[in-house]
Design an enzyme around this catalytic site. Structure first.
Site, PDB file in Angstrom:
ATOM      1  N   CYS A 124     -64.467  54.225 -50.732  1.00  9.68           N
ATOM      2  CA  CYS A 124     -64.017  55.417 -51.425  1.00  9.68           C
ATOM      3  C   CYS A 124     -63.924  56.588 -50.443  1.00  9.68           C
ATOM      4  O   CYS A 124     -62.982  57.382 -50.492  1.00  9.68           O
ATOM      5  CB  CYS A 124     -65.023  55.717 -52.527  1.00  9.68           C
ATOM      6  SG  CYS A 124     -64.504  57.027 -53.561  1.00  9.68           S
ATOM      7  N   CYS A 157     -68.766  55.057 -57.146  1.00 12.29           N
ATOM      8  CA  CYS A 157     -68.236  56.313 -56.626  1.00 12.29           C
ATOM      9  C   CYS A 157     -67.159  56.837 -57.563  1.00 12.29           C
ATOM     10  O   CYS A 157     -66.127  56.196 -57.742  1.00 12.29           O
ATOM     11  CB  CYS A 157     -67.638  55.982 -55.267  1.00 12.29           C
ATOM     12  SG  CYS A 157     -66.839  57.334 -54.480  1.00 12.29           S
TER      13      CYS A 157
END
Length: 395
Positions: free
Chosen positions: A100, A200
């Site tokens: 991410c 995330c």
């Protein structure tokens, strides 16, 4: 006045990062990333992003900085979620947080920020950036955060020089209690907000539930491998070269059902990962069972009793060339090059002594002590003192 775009997540860390930058005289813009609204993979009824974006807006308002929301859900789905499903299907265990950062925060998001005329992007990560001059050129360092309990350099292990050159980490020199103290003093709505858990930017999610949306349950057997199996206690052969020795120690054991006993059933080997204890639902053993390997092709989970089971431990791991990354490109090893480092194979793991060996096809990381649950698909990161200099995907 330099312009900085802060990734405001609705948490206390990014709120304080924005406050500090404003105090330092930067022109600050707050940007909230919306990364999820795919109801085909619904994740609990809680909708954390709504609450988070609202908190981010209140913080921006309080600090008197412009604020907007960007929708990155298409890129997030393609680069993170699809990749995750694909990795689990292959029997590997990805780390979505590292990805991410590499793919979303410091790539897609960074491009949007630079299009807004930003000089820098800032995040609320607990890590620091250093700059040194080498051969007349500026080189950027990724340094661990001052708060040992919260150091997040591992999650940024895939960043490049280019990305680091445009990044600021305003809270890297602070501890978590200090960050909360500043937020309380400045009456920021996020001061007492709990740290987000889970994937995330998606928020709370039970991974098996999440994976079941795309990877269908499939019943298979759980097999217990006794630690008395002869291959766990075999003496190492004589090696003709260091590379031969490293190849030997990086090879994982391969098991068959006939070598152990069936102790239970599971709903899909791809929902399990090495070193996992929870979720096996098998009782009646003297010590708890740990996953020592998964076979997604045959849909079998292999387990061993106790966290000292030899099937959990390996001394050496390998990273292929195409999954090898040097944050400090100037330190990249040539073939046959070696480097003494401190390394970790998961977030929060205390750093371990290791030696890197560069070979034709990639890089061996040889630990001084055998490591528990070296897991394919996870990231290994290596440090020189408090500087993270490189990383790679465990193959």
């Amino acid at each position: 006045m330099k312009r900085v775009v802060v990734g405001l997540s609705g948490g206390v860390d990014s709120s304080v990062a924005a406050y500090l930058l404003k105090e330092q005289g930067y022109e600050v813009i707050g940007l909230f990333m919306k990364n999820w609204h795919d109801d085909s993979v619904t994740i609990s009824d809680e909708c954390p992003w709504l609450e988070d974006s609202n908190d981010a807006l209140i913080v921006a308002d309080k600090l008197g900085i412009p604020f907007q929301t960007v929708d990155l859900s298409a890129q997030y789905k393609e680069r993170i979620v699809d990749y995750m499903f694909n990795e689990y299907e292959r029997g590997r265990t990805p780390n979505p947080d590292v990805l991410c950062n590499r793919e979303i925060k410091f790539d897609v998001f960074m491009k949007i920020a630079l299009d807004l005329g930003a000089d820098f992007v800032a995040t609320g990560h607990y890590c620091r950036k250093g700059t040194i001059t080498k051969d007349g050129k500026e080189v950027y360092q990724l340094l661990s955060g001052a708060d040992n309990n919260k150091d997040q350099s591992y999650f940024l292990c895939q960043l490049s020089q280019e990305q680091l050159s445009k990044t600021l980490f305003p809270i890297g020199e602070l501890t978590k209690p200090e960050v909360r103290e500043i937020a309380t003093r400045e009456n920021l709505v996020t001061a007492d907000k709990k740290d987000s858990q889970g994937l995330c930017f998606i928020g709370k999610v039970r991974l098996p539930d999440f994976l079941q949306q795309k990877l269908r349950p499939k019943e298979g057997v759980i097999v217990e491998i006794p630690e008395t199996r002869p291959y766990f206690h075999a003496k190492a052969p004589k090696f003709n070269s260091k590379v031969e020795e490293l190849a030997h120690f990086s090879k994982k054991y391969s098991y068959t059902v006939s070598e152990g006993k069936v102790v239970g059933k599971h709903q899909g080997a791809h929902y399990f990962t090495k070193g996992q204890r929870k979720g096996l639902a098998v009782g009646g053993t003297a010590e708890p069972l740990f996953v020592i390997d998964t076979d997604v092709d045959e849909n079998v989970i292999y387990t061993g009793q106790g966290k000292g089971h030899p099937g959990l431990y390996r001394r050496t791991l390998f990273v292929t060339n195409d999954e090898l990354h040097w944050v400090r490109e100037d330190l990249a090893l040539p073939i046959d090059g070696t480097m003494e480092v401190m390394a970790r194979i998961r977030y929060r793991q205390p750093l371990q002594k290791a030696t890197l060996y560069k070979v034709d096809g990639g890089l061996y990381v040889d630990f001084e002590q055998p490591q528990s649950a070296i897991t394919e698909g996870q990231f290994v990161a290596w440090y020189l003192e408090d500087e993270l200099v490189g990383s790679g995907v465990i193959s």
